[in-house]
Design a protein around this motif. Structure first.
Motif, PDB file in Angstrom:
ATOM      1  N   ASP A  65       0.672  -1.215   0.381  1.00 32.92           N
ATOM      2  CA  ASP A  65      -0.104   0.341  -0.024  1.00 32.92           C
ATOM      3  C   ASP A  65       0.788   1.578   0.541  1.00 32.92           C
ATOM      4  O   ASP A  65       2.395   1.092  -0.305  1.00 32.92           O
ATOM      5  CB  ASP A  65      -0.345   0.014   1.727  1.00 32.92           C
ATOM      6  N   ASP A  66       0.527   1.903   0.126  1.00 31.66           N
ATOM      7  CA  ASP A  66       0.871   3.548  -0.117  1.00 31.66           C
ATOM      8  C   ASP A  66       2.036   3.935   1.179  1.00 31.66           C
ATOM      9  O   ASP A  66       3.442   4.620   1.120  1.00 31.66           O
ATOM     10  CB  ASP A  66       0.118   5.122  -0.729  1.00 31.66           C
ATOM     11  N   GLU A  67       1.514   3.752   2.085  1.00 35.97           N
ATOM     12  CA  GLU A  67       2.502   3.620   3.710  1.00 35.97           C
ATOM     13  C   GLU A  67       3.806   2.821   3.474  1.00 35.97           C
ATOM     14  O   GLU A  67       5.056   3.026   3.309  1.00 35.97           O
ATOM     15  CB  GLU A  67       1.639   3.274   4.469  1.00 35.97           C
ATOM     16  N   ASP A  68       3.671   1.610   2.670  1.00 34.42           N
ATOM     17  CA  ASP A  68       4.380   0.621   3.012  1.00 34.42           C
ATOM     18  C   ASP A  68       5.043   0.584   1.404  1.00 34.42           C
ATOM     19  O   ASP A  68       7.058   0.420   2.231  1.00 34.42           O
ATOM     20  CB  ASP A  68       3.730  -1.045   2.545  1.00 34.42           C
ATOM     21  N   GLU A  69       4.981   1.690   0.791  1.00 28.51           N
ATOM     22  CA  GLU A  69       5.652   1.371  -0.324  1.00 28.51           C
ATOM     23  C   GLU A  69       7.072   2.649  -0.495  1.00 28.51           C
ATOM     24  O   GLU A  69       7.938   2.808  -0.459  1.00 28.51           O
ATOM     25  CB  GLU A  69       4.703   1.402  -1.341  1.00 28.51           C
ATOM     26  N   ARG A  70       6.164   3.749   0.844  1.00 33.62           N
ATOM     27  CA  ARG A  70       7.472   5.012   0.845  1.00 33.62           C
ATOM     28  C   ARG A  70       8.158   4.756   1.814  1.00 33.62           C
ATOM     29  O   ARG A  70       9.009   4.868   1.754  1.00 33.62           O
ATOM     30  CB  ARG A  70       6.208   6.240   1.656  1.00 33.62           C
ATOM     31  N   MET A  71       8.423   3.400   2.532  1.00 34.29           N
ATOM     32  CA  MET A  71       9.166   3.224   3.703  1.00 34.29           C
ATOM     33  C   MET A  71       9.909   1.877   3.269  1.00 34.29           C
ATOM     34  O   MET A  71      11.406   2.141   3.164  1.00 34.29           O
ATOM     35  CB  MET A  71       8.180   1.874   4.731  1.00 34.29           C
ATOM     36  N   PHE A  72       8.967   0.981   2.147  1.00 31.14           N
ATOM     37  CA  PHE A  72       9.934   0.325   1.622  1.00 31.14           C
ATOM     38  C   PHE A  72      11.198   1.454   0.315  1.00 31.14           C
ATOM     39  O   PHE A  72      12.367   0.718   0.187  1.00 31.14           O
ATOM     40  CB  PHE A  72       9.375  -0.662   0.231  1.00 31.14           C
ATOM     41  N   GLU A  73      10.938   2.442  -0.263  1.00 34.30           N
ATOM     42  CA  GLU A  73      11.240   2.543  -1.068  1.00 34.30           C
ATOM     43  C   GLU A  73      12.300   3.539  -0.234  1.00 34.30           C
ATOM     44  O   GLU A  73      13.906   3.532  -0.960  1.00 34.30           O
ATOM     45  CB  GLU A  73      10.944   3.586  -2.228  1.00 34.30           C
ATOM     46  N   GLN A  74      12.355   3.938   0.846  1.00 34.45           N
ATOM     47  CA  GLN A  74      13.279   4.963   2.104  1.00 34.45           C
ATOM     48  C   GLN A  74      14.654   3.718   2.185  1.00 34.45           C
ATOM     49  O   GLN A  74      15.155   3.769   1.581  1.00 34.45           O
ATOM     50  CB  GLN A  74      12.765   5.392   3.244  1.00 34.45           C
ATOM     51  N   TYR A  75      13.806   2.689   2.479  1.00 31.50           N
ATOM     52  CA  TYR A  75      14.653   1.408   2.708  1.00 31.50           C
ATOM     53  C   TYR A  75      15.377   1.125   1.462  1.00 31.50           C
ATOM     54  O   TYR A  75      16.883   0.748   1.411  1.00 31.50           O
ATOM     55  CB  TYR A  75      14.029   0.311   3.796  1.00 31.50           C
ATOM     56  N   ARG A  76      15.698   1.094   0.862  1.00 30.18           N
ATOM     57  CA  ARG A  76      15.626   0.711  -0.330  1.00 30.18           C
ATOM     58  C   ARG A  76      17.727   1.372  -1.330  1.00 30.18           C
ATOM     59  O   ARG A  76      17.551   0.897  -1.004  1.00 30.18           O
ATOM     60  CB  ARG A  76      15.237   0.418  -2.232  1.00 30.18           C
ATOM     61  N   ARG A  77      16.737   2.959  -0.684  1.00 28.68           N
ATOM     62  CA  ARG A  77      17.965   3.971  -1.209  1.00 28.68           C
ATOM     63  C   ARG A  77      19.087   3.889   0.009  1.00 28.68           C
ATOM     64  O   ARG A  77      19.437   4.227  -0.703  1.00 28.68           O
ATOM     65  CB  ARG A  77      16.783   5.032  -1.389  1.00 28.68           C
ATOM     66  N   GLN A  78      18.496   3.376   0.777  1.00 27.47           N
ATOM     67  CA  GLN A  78      19.352   3.651   1.927  1.00 27.47           C
ATOM     68  C   GLN A  78      20.454   2.422   2.062  1.00 27.47           C
ATOM     69  O   GLN A  78      21.493   2.398   2.088  1.00 27.47           O
ATOM     70  CB  GLN A  78      18.445   3.312   3.375  1.00 27.47           C
ATOM     71  N   ARG A  79      19.536   1.058   1.267  1.00 25.94           N
ATOM     72  CA  ARG A  79      20.838   0.100   1.269  1.00 25.94           C
ATOM     73  C   ARG A  79      21.106  -0.551   0.252  1.00 25.94           C
ATOM     74  O   ARG A  79      22.351  -0.608   0.017  1.00 25.94           O
ATOM     75  CB  ARG A  79      19.498  -0.679   0.897  1.00 25.94           C
ATOM     76  N   ILE A  80      20.813   0.323  -0.639  1.00 26.25           N
ATOM     77  CA  ILE A  80      21.457   0.986  -2.567  1.00 26.25           C
ATOM     78  C   ILE A  80      23.171   1.296  -2.278  1.00 26.25           C
ATOM     79  O   ILE A  80      23.854   1.027  -2.505  1.00 26.25           O
ATOM     80  CB  ILE A  80      21.204   0.840  -3.295  1.00 26.25           C
ATOM     81  N   ALA A  81      22.758   3.053  -1.180  1.00 30.28           N
ATOM     82  CA  ALA A  81      23.688   3.396  -0.975  1.00 30.28           C
ATOM     83  C   ALA A  81      24.908   2.926   0.231  1.00 30.28           C
ATOM     84  O   ALA A  81      25.759   3.312   0.001  1.00 30.28           O
ATOM     85  CB  ALA A  81      22.782   4.806  -0.512  1.00 30.28           C
ATOM     86  N   GLU A  82      24.560   2.580   1.078  1.00 28.52           N
ATOM     87  CA  GLU A  82      25.035   1.829   1.152  1.00 28.52           C
ATOM     88  C   GLU A  82      26.133   0.593   0.739  1.00 28.52           C
ATOM     89  O   GLU A  82      27.364   0.300   0.776  1.00 28.52           O
ATOM     90  CB  GLU A  82      24.734   0.867   2.521  1.00 28.52           C
TER      91      GLU A  82
END
Length: 240
Positions: A65-82
């Motif tokens: 859902d929208d809230e989970d997608e925002r959380m997921f996208e934020q986590y994904r960007r963080q992990r990719i950056a790491e």
């Protein structure tokens, strides 16, 4: 018409009879973390991160859902950056051989944020060979740290054999730690975990090995100097 995806007792009965399909399991935050951790592991073993992550992300994004997608996208960007930051740092992985002419470029000018571990050695000295063997393994284990070695006569003219092996640890061109002579390493009793622990104490590598039962780090140079001074004083008294 009743929603077949609703969590009701009637729908549970229908699912048990096979009249309506089983409800798909919801993807949780733990599932997302597990998928991304697997992506990290695949990346570290040389598989393209983009191929792996796109397949996995396409599989789960439609179920968020929208809230989970925002959380997921934020986590994904963080992990990719790491992961990208790790890959930029993990550019060594072996023990380079240098000479005196290479010293400034390879050690003093290694670069911002770079740790350098330099082993001064001589062929034919058993403990030097032992440390070179350990450093080869550690260089592969900690590819973000720059491991170097140099034959003493090539690197530091007239460097006494009694000071071998010697290890210098530099960070951003500044000397942070040094071990000089076989006693500083505990002699041939030195184990790879001992050396890894010693180097970890300087910050040059990030290791979780336990502290040796009998720490091998000793300030033997200061001890030798103090002992030498005592002997000199004794000689002076005898002359009187």
């Amino acid at each position: 018409m009743q929603n077949p995806d609703a969590d009701t007792e009637w729908n549970d009965v229908l699912r048990s009879k096979g009249i309506i399909p089983q409800k798909e399991a919801e993807i949780t935050e733990d599932d997302i973390v597990q998928i991304l951790e697997q992506t990290v592991q695949e990346k570290q073993h040389g598989k393209a991160m983009e191929d792996m992550s796109l397949k996995e992300l396409d599989r789960i994004e439609d179920d968020l859902d929208d809230e989970d997608e925002r959380m997921f996208e934020q986590y994904r960007r963080q992990r990719i950056a790491e992961m990208q930051a790790f890959q930029l740092k993990a550019k060594y992985g072996d023990v380079g051989e240098i000479s005196k002419a290479d010293y400034v470029r390879e050690v003093n000018e290694a670069g911002e944020g770079v740790w350098v571990i330099l082993h001064i050695y001589k062929q034919g000295i058993p403990i030097c060979s032992l440390i070179n063997q350990y450093l080869t393994t550690l260089a592969r284990k900690f590819p973000a740290t720059k491991f170097l070695k140099s034959i003493s006569s090539v690197c530091i003219p007239n460097y006494p054999d009694k000071n071998l092996p010697t290890i210098f640890v530099y960070f951003e061109g500044d000397l942070k730690k040094q071990w000089i002579g076989p006693l500083a390493f505990g002699g041939m009793n030195l184990k790879q975990n001992d050396l890894e622990w010693m180097l970890a104490q300087t910050g040059a590598i990030q290791s979780d090995v336990d502290e040796p039962v009998k720490p091998v780090i000793k300030d033997v140079m200061n001890i030798a100097i103090r002992q030498s001074n005592i002997n000199d004083d004794s000689d002076d008294d005898d002359d009187d």
